[in-house]
Design an enzyme around this catalytic site. Structure first.
Site, PDB file in Angstrom:
ATOM      1  N   SER A 134       0.830  -1.208   0.000  1.00 38.68           N
ATOM      2  CA  SER A 134       0.000   0.000   0.000  1.00 38.68           C
ATOM      3  C   SER A 134       0.866   1.260   0.000  1.00 38.68           C
ATOM      4  CB  SER A 134      -0.872  -0.001   1.261  1.00 38.68           C
ATOM      5  OG  SER A 134      -0.024  -0.079   2.398  1.00 38.68           O
ATOM      6  N   LYS A 181       3.550   1.733  -5.170  1.00 34.66           N
ATOM      7  CA  LYS A 181       2.655   2.433  -6.093  1.00 34.66           C
ATOM      8  C   LYS A 181       3.435   3.083  -7.251  1.00 34.66           C
ATOM      9  CE  LYS A 181       1.169   6.541  -4.557  1.00 34.66           C
ATOM     10  NZ  LYS A 181       0.404   7.402  -3.644  1.00 34.66           N
ATOM     11  N   LYS A 187      17.179   0.208   0.430  1.00 37.46           N
ATOM     12  CA  LYS A 187      17.798   1.003   1.479  1.00 37.46           C
ATOM     13  C   LYS A 187      16.731   1.750   2.265  1.00 37.46           C
ATOM     14  CE  LYS A 187      18.784   5.239  -1.083  1.00 37.46           C
ATOM     15  NZ  LYS A 187      18.040   6.285  -0.415  1.00 37.46           N
ATOM     16  N   GLU A 205      19.807  17.903  -7.228  1.00 40.52           N
ATOM     17  CA  GLU A 205      18.363  17.884  -7.460  1.00 40.52           C
ATOM     18  C   GLU A 205      17.836  19.306  -7.356  1.00 40.52           C
ATOM     19  OE1 GLU A 205      16.355  13.644  -6.330  1.00 40.52           O
ATOM     20  OE2 GLU A 205      16.715  14.995  -4.684  1.00 40.52           O
ATOM     21  N   HIS A 264      24.531   5.582  -3.480  1.00 37.88           N
ATOM     22  CA  HIS A 264      24.620   5.822  -4.926  1.00 37.88           C
ATOM     23  C   HIS A 264      26.010   6.292  -5.355  1.00 37.88           C
ATOM     24  CE1 HIS A 264      20.421   5.229  -4.531  1.00 37.88           C
ATOM     25  NE2 HIS A 264      20.041   6.484  -4.360  1.00 37.88           N
ATOM     26  N   TYR A 283      30.910  12.878 -22.993  1.00 40.28           N
ATOM     27  CA  TYR A 283      31.658  13.798 -23.840  1.00 40.28           C
ATOM     28  C   TYR A 283      33.036  14.049 -23.269  1.00 40.28           C
ATOM     29  CZ  TYR A 283      29.639  17.417 -20.739  1.00 40.28           C
ATOM     30  OH  TYR A 283      29.237  18.159 -19.662  1.00 40.28           O
ATOM     31  N   ASP A 309      31.509  14.672 -28.678  1.00 39.49           N
ATOM     32  CA  ASP A 309      30.249  14.568 -27.964  1.00 39.49           C
ATOM     33  C   ASP A 309      29.422  13.351 -28.377  1.00 39.49           C
ATOM     34  OD1 ASP A 309      27.893  15.018 -26.683  1.00 39.49           O
ATOM     35  OD2 ASP A 309      27.457  16.944 -27.616  1.00 39.49           O
TER      36      ASP A 309
HETATM   37  C1  BG6 Z   1      16.831   8.065  -3.637  1.00 37.29           C
HETATM   38  C2  BG6 Z   1      16.935   9.092  -2.536  1.00 37.29           C
HETATM   39  O1  BG6 Z   1      17.626   6.960  -3.316  1.00 37.29           O
HETATM   40  O2  BG6 Z   1      17.275   8.627  -4.849  1.00 37.29           O
HETATM   41  C3  BG6 Z   1      16.136  10.316  -2.902  1.00 37.29           C
HETATM   42  O3  BG6 Z   1      16.445   8.526  -1.339  1.00 37.29           O
HETATM   43  C4  BG6 Z   1      16.514  10.837  -4.257  1.00 37.29           C
HETATM   44  O4  BG6 Z   1      16.297  11.325  -1.924  1.00 37.29           O
HETATM   45  C5  BG6 Z   1      16.504   9.720  -5.280  1.00 37.29           C
HETATM   46  O5  BG6 Z   1      15.606  11.842  -4.625  1.00 37.29           O
HETATM   47  C6  BG6 Z   1      17.048  10.166  -6.627  1.00 37.29           C
HETATM   48  O6  BG6 Z   1      16.847   9.185  -7.589  1.00 37.29           O
HETATM   49  P1  BG6 Z   1      16.818   9.583  -9.128  1.00 37.29           P
HETATM   50  O7  BG6 Z   1      16.778   8.268  -9.826  1.00 37.29           O
HETATM   51  O8  BG6 Z   1      15.615  10.443  -9.332  1.00 37.29           O
HETATM   52  O9  BG6 Z   1      18.081  10.343  -9.389  1.00 37.29           O
END
Ligand code: BG6
Length: 487
Positions: free
Chosen positions: A14, A19, A146, A214, A238, A382, A403
């Site tokens: 849920s 989702k 995670k 971001e 990551h 590039y 490029d």
């Molecule tokens: C997630 C993080 O692992 O990766 C988020 O918890 C982040 O905070 C997201 O926004 C970013 O993923 P992507 O694929 O949109 O770069």
């Protein structure tokens, strides 16, 4: 009805992840014919729901085209829902019983996707193993998301717990960056091009930058984020995963074990990050912005305590103590609420020795060559190189790019979503793109001391405005360690 030989369980059916990612991904894989013929799906969560309701909530993420309606209906018929607790044996017995009934099989292979809050990982993984394992020859694959712990200690406790109930081969730890096209391309770029493999070391490389930016804030997810902060959220997993692929030695083969052996070896050569090599920040709202989201600072997120010092931006500089990389800074930078969404790797090469090109009478330093792998958006590789300014009589030099932008070179080629690749990998039993427990442990070891210092508020948190390009303190530190801005 035909007996089903695979059952895919979605725990946390849920929730948000189910989702937005898991159910849509399962549908796309089914639609594209990637899933085995005899399969059914069982969602599990605490809420009194129905499978119809779950799919209604997920509807806008499923992207079903009109001509796929019949197929989608068939997919929905393969889906079921069971409601129960995350900690009671009898509920897991019931689930097991239901699954046997639905699949008409007691030894169907079983996938368990845990899209759950970390607080219930322990009990759920244990109860699955003790109550929901299929009879032989059915096997189990456990897929976990995670956070794998909060620090070295809690991660080790969780790993210890999982290893009591599962063999390492049964565990698939997802880091969705490993499912991204350009991250998967790093190995090919490095190990199938002599032109790169010869210069991929301290003799030629001046610095490596791995960046995640971001342009959105926590968007109401602050309650979760505040317990973790950007280092645990993005850098420990990551960015550290990307680093290990960029820096590892050449694996003996493309099998999961050979690759992960090399990744973990390089992580072992990294000392814990020192606080003098870290810059952290937290975003403030931009009161002048016309965008109402950008007016909100991190502390305005309803889930965030008003005195929180959790970083939403961090730069950490690491060194790899081995023959290939000694002295080369690896700059890992991640931030939310910045001016753009971008993830990229920059390999910056050293200055050309013995300058001979005279610009305006002074031997101006040449721009450094740089290889850029843009992970997202707009995938590209590039190479920034110097060239003679076209048409000029003198040797005047300008920087340009060789490029390979995917949109142009591979126009129309569909790049699957990271989750599509990873879930398909789980079906195929390929563990290359999943994190092994020793890698996880090493990544935590590297960040653990600095996390403690940050949690104890020993580091200054630099405020920055929503929409900033980054923190000047971080740029200065990168330069101090030898990175040169090439513009
Ligand atoms: C997630 C993080 O692992 O990766 C988020 O918890 C982040 O905070 C997201 O926004 C970013 O993923 P992507 O694929 O949109 O770069």
């Amino acid at each position: 009805a035909c007996p089903q030989s695979f059952v895919f369980f979605v725990f946390g059916a849920s929730g948000d992840l189910a989702k937005k990612k898991i159910y849509p991904t399962l549908w796309w894989l089914y639609r594209d014919g990637f899933l085995p013929e005899h399969i059914c799906f069982v969602g599990y969560a605490r809420s009194q729901l129905t499978i119809e309701k779950i799919f209604q909530n997920a509807d806008k993420y499923m992207k079903v085209h009109d001509h796929e309606r019949d197929l989608y209906k068939k997919f929905l018929e393969l889906n079921h829902y069971v409601c129960g607790s995350y900690d009671k044996s009898e509920d897991f017995d019931k689930l097991n019983h239901e699954a046997n009934k639905i699949s008409q099989h007691t030894s169907a292979h079983r996938f368990f996707y845990l899209a759950l809050p970390p607080s219930v990982y322990g009990s759920v993984s244990e109860l699955i193993s003790t109550h929901c394992r299929p009879g032989a020859p059915g096997w189990v694959r456990l897929i976990v998301e995670k956070p794998f712990g909060k620090d070295l200690q809690s991660s080790n406790i969780l790993s210890g717990h999982l290893s009591k109930f599962y063999a390492e081969e049964e565990i698939y730890r997802i880091d969705h960056y490993l499912g991204k096209e350009m991250v998967q391309n790093i190995m090919v770029l490095r190990f199938s091009n002599r032109i790169f493999s010869r210069v991929w070391n301290r003799d030629s490389v001046a610095a490596v930058k791995i960046i995640f930016k971001e342009d959105i804030g926590t968007q109401g997810r602050g309650g979760y984020f505040d317990e973790f902060g950007i280092i645990r959220d993005v850098i420990q997993n990551h960015l550290m995963q990307i680093l290990s692929i960029v820096a590892m030695e050449k694996p003996r083969s493309t099998t999961g074990e050979d690759i992960r052996d090399e990744k973990v070896k390089v992580l072992r050569c990294i000392a814990p990050i020192k606080s003098e090599n870290v810059v952290i920040g937290q975003y403030l709202g931009d009161k002048e912005s016309k965008d109402s989201e950008r007016q909100l600072g991190y502390l305005d997120d309803a889930g965030v305590p008003k005195d929180s010092t959790t970083p939403t931006y961090a730069q950490t500089i690491l060194y790899i103590n081995n023959e290939r990389w000694d002295g080369v800074p690896f700059i890992l930078r991640a931030g939310k609420a910045l001016n753009e969404k971008k993830a990229e790797i920059r390999i910056q090469f050293r200055d050309v020795p013995g300058g001979m090109f005279d610009e305006n009478g002074s031997k101006a330093p040449l721009a450094r060559d740089e290889l850029v792998v843009r992970i997202q958006p707009d995938e590209a590789i590039y190479l920034k190189v110097n060239t003679k300014r076209p048409g000029e009589m003198s040797y005047s030099i300008e920087e340009t790019e060789l490029d390979l932008t995917y949109n142009e070179r591979y126009r129309g080629v569909k790049l699957p979503d990271a989750y599509e690749r990873l879930i398909l990998d789980v079906f195929m039993g390929s563990r290359i793109n999943f994190v092994r427990s020793d890698e996880l442990q090493e990544a935590w070891r590297i960040v653990d001391p600095i996390l403690t210092e940050i949690d104890q508020k020993k580091l200054p948190v630099v405020p920055y405005k929503f929409g900033a390009a980054g923190l000047p303190q971080a740029f200065d530190a990168a330069v101090k360690h030898g990175y040169v801005f090439t513009g």
